[in-house]
Motif scaffolding. Structure first.
Motif, PDB file in Angstrom:
ATOM      1  N   SER A   1       4.174   5.679  -5.260  1.00  0.00           N
ATOM      2  CA  SER A   1       4.317   5.628  -6.723  1.00  0.00           C
ATOM      3  C   SER A   1       3.312   6.552  -7.396  1.00  0.00           C
ATOM      4  N   LYS A   2       2.069   6.525  -6.932  1.00  0.00           N
ATOM      5  CA  LYS A   2       1.041   7.397  -7.506  1.00  0.00           C
ATOM      6  C   LYS A   2       1.411   8.866  -7.325  1.00  0.00           C
ATOM      7  N   LYS A   3       1.957   9.193  -6.165  1.00  0.00           N
ATOM      8  CA  LYS A   3       2.364  10.572  -5.892  1.00  0.00           C
ATOM      9  C   LYS A   3       3.503  10.986  -6.823  1.00  0.00           C
ATOM     10  N   ALA A   4       4.436  10.067  -7.047  1.00  0.00           N
ATOM     11  CA  ALA A   4       5.571  10.356  -7.930  1.00  0.00           C
ATOM     12  C   ALA A   4       5.106  10.552  -9.374  1.00  0.00           C
ATOM     13  N   ILE A   5       4.231   9.677  -9.831  1.00  0.00           N
ATOM     14  CA  ILE A   5       3.757   9.740 -11.213  1.00  0.00           C
ATOM     15  C   ILE A   5       2.925  10.999 -11.441  1.00  0.00           C
ATOM     16  N   ALA A   6       2.152  11.400 -10.440  1.00  0.00           N
ATOM     17  CA  ALA A   6       1.252  12.547 -10.576  1.00  0.00           C
ATOM     18  C   ALA A   6       1.945  13.888 -10.367  1.00  0.00           C
ATOM     19  N   GLN A   7       3.183  13.883  -9.858  1.00  0.00           N
ATOM     20  CA  GLN A   7       3.879  15.153  -9.594  1.00  0.00           C
ATOM     21  C   GLN A   7       3.959  15.977 -10.880  1.00  0.00           C
TER      22      GLN A   7
ATOM     23  N   ARG B   1       7.274   8.015 -17.465  1.00  0.00           N
ATOM     24  CA  ARG B   1       7.598   8.115 -16.040  1.00  0.00           C
ATOM     25  C   ARG B   1       7.046   6.948 -15.226  1.00  0.00           C
ATOM     26  N   PRO B   2       5.818   6.460 -15.484  1.00  0.00           N
ATOM     27  CA  PRO B   2       5.308   5.332 -14.692  1.00  0.00           C
ATOM     28  C   PRO B   2       6.195   4.089 -14.758  1.00  0.00           C
ATOM     29  N   ASP B   3       6.821   3.838 -15.905  1.00  0.00           N
ATOM     30  CA  ASP B   3       7.703   2.675 -16.018  1.00  0.00           C
ATOM     31  C   ASP B   3       8.940   2.836 -15.139  1.00  0.00           C
ATOM     32  N   TYR B   4       9.500   4.035 -15.154  1.00  0.00           N
ATOM     33  CA  TYR B   4      10.652   4.338 -14.285  1.00  0.00           C
ATOM     34  C   TYR B   4      10.285   4.157 -12.816  1.00  0.00           C
TER      35      TYR B   4
ATOM     36  N   LYS C   1       7.878   2.403 -11.483  1.00  0.00           N
ATOM     37  CA  LYS C   1       7.649   0.988 -11.191  1.00  0.00           C
ATOM     38  C   LYS C   1       8.979   0.248 -11.001  1.00  0.00           C
ATOM     39  N   ASN C   2       9.938   0.519 -11.873  1.00  0.00           N
ATOM     40  CA  ASN C   2      11.203  -0.224 -11.848  1.00  0.00           C
ATOM     41  C   ASN C   2      12.154   0.212 -10.741  1.00  0.00           C
ATOM     42  N   ILE C   3      12.025   1.450 -10.275  1.00  0.00           N
ATOM     43  CA  ILE C   3      12.986   1.935  -9.274  1.00  0.00           C
ATOM     44  C   ILE C   3      12.878   1.158  -7.962  1.00  0.00           C
ATOM     45  N   TRP C   4      11.715   0.545  -7.719  1.00  0.00           N
ATOM     46  CA  TRP C   4      11.576  -0.233  -6.482  1.00  0.00           C
ATOM     47  C   TRP C   4      12.519  -1.433  -6.447  1.00  0.00           C
ATOM     48  N   ASN C   5      13.026  -1.841  -7.604  1.00  0.00           N
ATOM     49  CA  ASN C   5      13.989  -2.944  -7.646  1.00  0.00           C
ATOM     50  C   ASN C   5      15.361  -2.561  -7.093  1.00  0.00           C
ATOM     51  N   VAL C   6      15.640  -1.259  -7.027  1.00  0.00           N
ATOM     52  CA  VAL C   6      16.965  -0.813  -6.559  1.00  0.00           C
ATOM     53  C   VAL C   6      16.892   0.095  -5.337  1.00  0.00           C
ATOM     54  N   ILE C   7      15.701   0.310  -4.800  1.00  0.00           N
ATOM     55  CA  ILE C   7      15.588   1.037  -3.526  1.00  0.00           C
ATOM     56  C   ILE C   7      15.925   0.069  -2.400  1.00  0.00           C
ATOM     57  N   ASP C   8      16.931   0.440  -1.623  1.00  0.00           N
ATOM     58  CA  ASP C   8      17.457  -0.445  -0.574  1.00  0.00           C
ATOM     59  C   ASP C   8      16.821  -0.089   0.769  1.00  0.00           C
ATOM     60  N   TRP C   9      15.928  -0.962   1.243  1.00  0.00           N
ATOM     61  CA  TRP C   9      15.239  -0.692   2.501  1.00  0.00           C
ATOM     62  C   TRP C   9      16.182  -0.717   3.698  1.00  0.00           C
ATOM     63  N   ASN C  10      17.339  -1.352   3.584  1.00  0.00           N
ATOM     64  CA  ASN C  10      18.325  -1.282   4.676  1.00  0.00           C
ATOM     65  C   ASN C  10      18.767   0.163   4.898  1.00  0.00           C
ATOM     66  N   LYS C  11      18.961   0.902   3.801  1.00  0.00           N
ATOM     67  CA  LYS C  11      19.378   2.317   3.895  1.00  0.00           C
ATOM     68  C   LYS C  11      18.249   3.168   4.479  1.00  0.00           C
ATOM     69  N   VAL C  12      17.027   2.885   4.019  1.00  0.00           N
ATOM     70  CA  VAL C  12      15.866   3.628   4.535  1.00  0.00           C
ATOM     71  C   VAL C  12      15.695   3.358   6.029  1.00  0.00           C
TER      72      VAL C  12
ATOM     73  N   ASN D   1       0.836  -1.212   0.000  1.00  0.00           N
ATOM     74  CA  ASN D   1       0.000   0.000   0.000  1.00  0.00           C
ATOM     75  C   ASN D   1       0.867   1.257   0.000  1.00  0.00           C
ATOM     76  N   LEU D   2       1.921   1.247   0.796  1.00  0.00           N
ATOM     77  CA  LEU D   2       2.840   2.385   0.827  1.00  0.00           C
ATOM     78  C   LEU D   2       3.457   2.602  -0.549  1.00  0.00           C
ATOM     79  N   LYS D   3       3.977   1.529  -1.144  1.00  0.00           N
ATOM     80  CA  LYS D   3       4.617   1.643  -2.455  1.00  0.00           C
ATOM     81  C   LYS D   3       3.641   2.157  -3.503  1.00  0.00           C
ATOM     82  N   ASP D   4       2.412   1.679  -3.426  1.00  0.00           N
ATOM     83  CA  ASP D   4       1.391   2.111  -4.378  1.00  0.00           C
ATOM     84  C   ASP D   4       1.085   3.595  -4.216  1.00  0.00           C
ATOM     85  N   GLU D   5       0.932   4.029  -2.978  1.00  0.00           N
ATOM     86  CA  GLU D   5       0.608   5.435  -2.707  1.00  0.00           C
ATOM     87  C   GLU D   5       1.755   6.355  -3.097  1.00  0.00           C
TER      88      GLU D   5
END
Length: 201
Positions: A120-126, A179-182, A184-195, A114-118
């Motif tokens: 992502s929507k915010k990023a795409i709509a910016q 932009r939506p494809d970017y 969607k794909n960026i979640w593959n390289v976002i490192d939750w350990n860093k977050v 749900n977080l990722k979806d929300e």
């Protein structure tokens, strides 16, 4: 003197999700320009910057002299936002949060998906250039915020711990106008350990 982070991976290591040319241009050219402009702007104001992190300046930007205030927002924000963005990406990304952060995400958003979806929507709509970020307040409560250009949420009391750069230079060489494809794909390289580190700092 403020500087960019040392990139913790090679330019090509985020492929196929973000291409080497984009990372090299984004990091070596765009970010470096913000660093140069910020330091040039502040070179006669050492009394205001001594002992202060860039985060300190941006949190208290209203206290800066009016003649440099917007410049610090633009150039300092450019350094801060980019440093955060590059620091949370990894070719060996941990793709799920854990511990206290996971618990807080589930409590706030219902689930990580749900977080990722929300977000992502915010990023795409910016509209235009900017960022979509997961931020926390002083109580470590989580929120999703979008910012325009190189604005940050720091002056409003929110610390970003995950950000998606949606300036066109962050994705256009590979994704063109998709932009939506970017996003969607960026979640593959976002490192939750860093977050997680930023959340618990």
């Amino acid at each position: 003197m403020y500087d960019k982070i040392v990139l913790p991976y090679e330019f090509n290591e985020l492929e196929p999700y973000i291409d080497a040319q984009t990372i090299e241009t984004h990091y070596s050219k765009h970010l470096q320009t913000y660093v140069n402009n910020l330091n040039n702007l502040l070179k006669d104001y050492e009394n205001l910057t001594e002992g202060k992190t860039l985060e300190d300046l941006l949190r208290n930007v209203s206290e800066l002299p009016e003649e440099i205030r917007q410049g610090v927002i633009n150039q300092g924000g450019g350094v801060y936002n980019h440093n955060l963005y590059f620091s949370i990406l990894s070719p060996n990304a941990c793709t799920m949060p854990k511990g206290d952060l996971l618990e807080k995400i589930n409590k706030t958003f219902g689930s990580v998906e749900n977080l990722k979806d929300e977000l992502s929507k915010k990023a795409i709509a910016q509209f235009g250039s900017g960022y979509a970020s997961l931020v926390m307040d002083n109580n470590k409560d989580l929120f999703i915020k979008a910012t325009s250009n190189q604005d940050t949420t720091l002056k409003d009391g929110f610390t970003p711990i995950l950000t998606i750069d949606v300036w066109e230079h962050a994705y256009y060489l590979k994704y063109k106008n998709l932009r939506p494809d970017y996003v969607k794909n960026i979640w593959n390289v976002i490192d939750w350990n860093k977050v997680d580190e930023l959340y618990n700092k």
